[in-house]
Design a protein around this motif. Structure first.
Motif, PDB file in Angstrom:
ATOM      1  N   LEU B 108       0.838  -1.202   0.000  1.00 46.12           N
ATOM      2  CA  LEU B 108       0.000   0.000   0.000  1.00 46.12           C
ATOM      3  C   LEU B 108       0.872   1.250   0.000  1.00 46.12           C
ATOM      4  CD1 LEU B 108      -2.790  -0.730   2.671  1.00 46.12           C
ATOM      5  CD2 LEU B 108      -2.960  -0.973   0.179  1.00 46.12           C
ATOM      6  N   CYS B 109       0.412   2.223  -0.757  1.00 43.74           N
ATOM      7  CA  CYS B 109       1.024   3.545  -0.701  1.00 43.74           C
ATOM      8  C   CYS B 109       0.059   4.413   0.115  1.00 43.74           C
ATOM      9  CB  CYS B 109       1.183   4.075  -2.125  1.00 43.74           C
ATOM     10  SG  CYS B 109       1.942   5.686  -2.212  1.00 43.74           S
ATOM     11  N   LEU B 110       0.426   4.705   1.329  1.00 41.54           N
ATOM     12  CA  LEU B 110      -0.475   5.465   2.210  1.00 41.54           C
ATOM     13  C   LEU B 110      -0.247   6.970   2.032  1.00 41.54           C
ATOM     14  CD1 LEU B 110      -0.618   3.750   5.725  1.00 41.54           C
ATOM     15  CD2 LEU B 110      -2.087   3.413   3.745  1.00 41.54           C
ATOM     16  N   HIS B 111      -1.270   7.644   1.568  1.00 41.91           N
ATOM     17  CA  HIS B 111      -1.164   9.102   1.415  1.00 41.91           C
ATOM     18  C   HIS B 111      -1.456   9.735   2.774  1.00 41.91           C
ATOM     19  CE1 HIS B 111      -1.334   9.365  -3.177  1.00 41.91           C
ATOM     20  NE2 HIS B 111      -0.987   8.158  -2.830  1.00 41.91           N
ATOM     21  N   ILE B 112      -0.410   9.743   3.561  1.00 39.40           N
ATOM     22  CA  ILE B 112      -0.517  10.195   4.949  1.00 39.40           C
ATOM     23  C   ILE B 112      -0.925  11.665   5.025  1.00 39.40           C
ATOM     24  CG2 ILE B 112       1.103  10.830   6.815  1.00 39.40           C
ATOM     25  CD1 ILE B 112       0.001   8.013   7.041  1.00 39.40           C
ATOM     26  N   MET B 137      -4.286  12.141   6.868  1.00 34.17           N
ATOM     27  CA  MET B 137      -4.909  10.857   7.181  1.00 34.17           C
ATOM     28  C   MET B 137      -5.024  10.717   8.700  1.00 34.17           C
ATOM     29  SD  MET B 137      -3.679   6.978   6.138  1.00 34.17           S
ATOM     30  CE  MET B 137      -4.112   7.065   4.415  1.00 34.17           C
ATOM     31  N   GLY B 142      -5.785   5.052   8.775  1.00 27.71           N
ATOM     32  CA  GLY B 142      -4.531   4.313   8.558  1.00 27.71           C
ATOM     33  C   GLY B 142      -4.592   2.910   9.140  1.00 27.71           C
ATOM     34  N   ALA B 145      -6.547   0.765   6.990  1.00 29.66           N
ATOM     35  CA  ALA B 145      -5.778   0.408   5.784  1.00 29.66           C
ATOM     36  C   ALA B 145      -4.867  -0.784   6.071  1.00 29.66           C
ATOM     37  CB  ALA B 145      -4.957   1.608   5.301  1.00 29.66           C
ATOM     38  N   VAL B 161       4.426  -1.083   3.119  1.00 29.97           N
ATOM     39  CA  VAL B 161       3.622   0.124   3.313  1.00 29.97           C
ATOM     40  C   VAL B 161       4.535   1.329   3.157  1.00 29.97           C
ATOM     41  CG1 VAL B 161       2.255   1.462   4.961  1.00 29.97           C
ATOM     42  CG2 VAL B 161       1.987  -1.023   4.861  1.00 29.97           C
ATOM     43  N   PHE B 163       4.908   5.302   3.361  1.00 25.95           N
ATOM     44  CA  PHE B 163       4.314   6.546   3.864  1.00 25.95           C
ATOM     45  C   PHE B 163       4.676   7.650   2.876  1.00 25.95           C
ATOM     46  CE2 PHE B 163       4.895   3.977   7.739  1.00 25.95           C
ATOM     47  CZ  PHE B 163       3.570   3.915   8.142  1.00 25.95           C
ATOM     48  N   VAL B 365      -3.839   4.596  -0.996  1.00 30.47           N
ATOM     49  CA  VAL B 365      -4.938   4.930  -0.073  1.00 30.47           C
ATOM     50  C   VAL B 365      -4.923   6.434   0.193  1.00 30.47           C
ATOM     51  CG1 VAL B 365      -5.962   4.434   2.178  1.00 30.47           C
ATOM     52  CG2 VAL B 365      -4.543   2.695   1.060  1.00 30.47           C
TER      53      VAL B 365
END
Lengths: 47, 464
Positions: B108-112, B137, B142, B145, B161, B163, B365
């Protein structure tokens, strides 16, 4: 061979036997984020 | 399929379907061009004629006779018998079946943070807003996710993952809390989280560096190279350059990570087509893991790379490759991400042909939990796949990505580099052609050149 030097390379066809486990890194998680670079990723199949 | 080329004094022959690479003499190089379409007698006649001319004979170490040609033909035939030259493409059905199988999510690429404290001119995320609004986020999103990832990862143990942002350090407490949650959950579910961080560095401090060195498997540090180049494209919101603020911090990160498991990662544009100087600038500062990549932007942008720029860019890649060989010999070597190629332990053919995994194995995300095929599709509503609370809803879109592989792309069929880029970036294809099964042509040209350089470096290293 006298005229041809083959670099130490894994024959891709061999990798069909145990390939596809999916444990290796996703390519965009390494550095690129704007291209698709796969040839430099390491195989993580230890079986 | 054979791809043969000359670079830096090496005659290189790539047998595309087996991946085998040969460095050959001039005679073999010429014969391979004729080999498939001609019998031995025709080849002998052609070679004897060619090398009877003084200008051609002068290129050889010693004059050739018929026995030399026969010897060269025999060596080629032997490699063909071994499946290392002129091998067949047997992968199409294999890869199509492979991609049809049930997929799992593993990254996952978390769009923090959809927010940024820089205003980089070429940003595909539009200064962090991704065609939307500024938002951070929450921990709850998170956490959901990470739960979604664990639940959808099947038997995959290694879960990634990243960030990402915007600028993830603008929401650092949530990053730390999510790492703690991930570490707790991985034990319960027999998983191994690999966290990574992509940052512009402005907010880095000693505490963050210490935490990141402990928890992040990789850190991507954004810097374009020389100060004047960096500051022009990566100003802060008040218009001032950011180089002086970030560089000491990046040097510290690199040193405290023992010069490994990080990248200083830059973008070159039409403003710095002499980008080899930016790569070498970073190397001169002591960085050992360097990635400087071409901007991907539409032609109307003044900094876009155009077709007419290609010859200069090719020259820069050649120049850089030669310099890297030289520096390695001097004990001052460094890695350049786009020249890295693993010939002996690289990816299996399934990985090489199936693409980057966007839309299936890899998802992005948003701060509010929406799922997109990758970070570059965020904000493109037709690619909204679902969300971390309800899972994937738009299965038609997911399935389109699932069947995306090199055989689904006409441009890849005759391309020697298809085993190294796996069909290129779907987002780039969409950006330039409005569909994911095409290819961004300038990107392909540059990829081919880089593969040639990367292989040449291996040939040079093998000579030592």
């Amino acid at each position: 061979m006298k005229r041809i030097k083959t670099l130490n390379t894994r024959n891709l066809k061999e990798s069909m036997k145990k390939g596809g486990c999916g444990e290796c890194q996703t390519s965009c998680q390494s550095a690129c984020k704007t291209s698709c670079t796969v040839g430099n990723q390491s195989c993580e199949n230890n079986n | 399929m054979i791809h043969q080329y000359k670079n830096n004094g090496y005659n290189i022959v790539l047998d595309v379907n087996s991946g085998m690479i040969h460095v050959v003499d001039d005679l073999v190089y010429d014969i391979i061009e004729l080999f498939e379409e001609n019998d031995t007698d025709t080849i002998i006649a052609a070679m004897m004629e060619k090398y009877s001319k003084p200008e051609n004979a002068a290129k050889l170490d010693a004059p050739i006779d018929v026995n030399d040609v026969i010897e060269a033909v025999e060596e080629i035939e032997e490699l063909k018998k071994q499946g290392a030259l002129f091998s067949e493409d047997i992968y199409e059905k294999y890869i199509t079946d492979f991609k049809k199988r049930e997929t799992v999510v593993k990254a996952l690429c978390l769009h923090i943070a959809h927010d940024c404290n820089l205003a980089c001119r070429y940003c595909f995320a539009e200064e962090g807003e991704y065609k939307g609004h500024r938002e951070l986020m929450s921990y709850e999103v998170g956490k959901q996710a990470l739960d979604f990832l664990i639940k959808n990862s099947g038997s995959r143990r290694n879960l990634e993952v990243d960030f990402f942002g915007g600028e993830p350090l603008m929401n650092w407490q949530v990053v730390k809390d999510l790492v703690a949650y991930g570490r707790e959950q991985e034990k319960l579910h027999n998983k191994n989280f690999r966290f990574t961080l992509t940052t512009n560095g402005l907010l880095l401090n000693d505490d963050i560096i210490e935490f990141a060195n402990k928890e992040m498997a990789n850190i991507v540090l954004s810097v374009d190279g020389r100060k004047e180049i960096h500051d022009k494209m990566r100003p802060s919101r008040n218009g001032k350059g950011s180089y002086d603020l970030i560089m000491p911090k990046f040097e510290k990160v690199a040193e405290t990570r023992n010069q490994t498991n990080y990248y200083v990662r830059g973008t070159f544009t039409r403003n710095n087509l002499d980008f080899s100087n930016d790569v070498l600038h970073l190397a001169d500062l002591g960085f050992k893991q360097i990635s400087v990549e071409p901007v991907v932007s539409l032609p109307e942008e003044p900094y876009s790379i155009r077709e007419e720029d290609l010859p200069q860019i090719y020259e820069e890649y050649d120049k850089l490759a030669k310099e890297m060989i030289k520096r390695k010999k001097e004990g001052k070597g460094f890695n350049f991400f786009h020249f890295m190629i693993d010939l002996t332990g690289g990816p299996c053919v399934a990985k090489r042909l199936s693409g980057c995994g966007s839309g299936t194995e890899y998802l992005a995300v948003t701060p509010w939990g929406d799922l997109y095929p990758c970070h570059q599709f965020v904000g493109e509503e037709e690619f909204l796949l679902g969300n971390v609370f309800e899972g994937i809803k738009n299965t038609d879109c997911r399935d389109e990505f699932k069947l995306c592989n090199v055989y689904a792309k006409d441009k890849c069929r005759d391309c020697f580099a298809r085993f190294y880029c796996s069909g290129g970036c779907a987002a780039n294809s969409y950006k330039f052609h409005g569909k994911i099964n095409d290819a961004y042509d300038i990107g392909c040209d540059l990829q081919r050149k880089r593969v040639e350089c990367a292989i040449m470096i291996k040939a040079a290293e093998a000579e030592e």
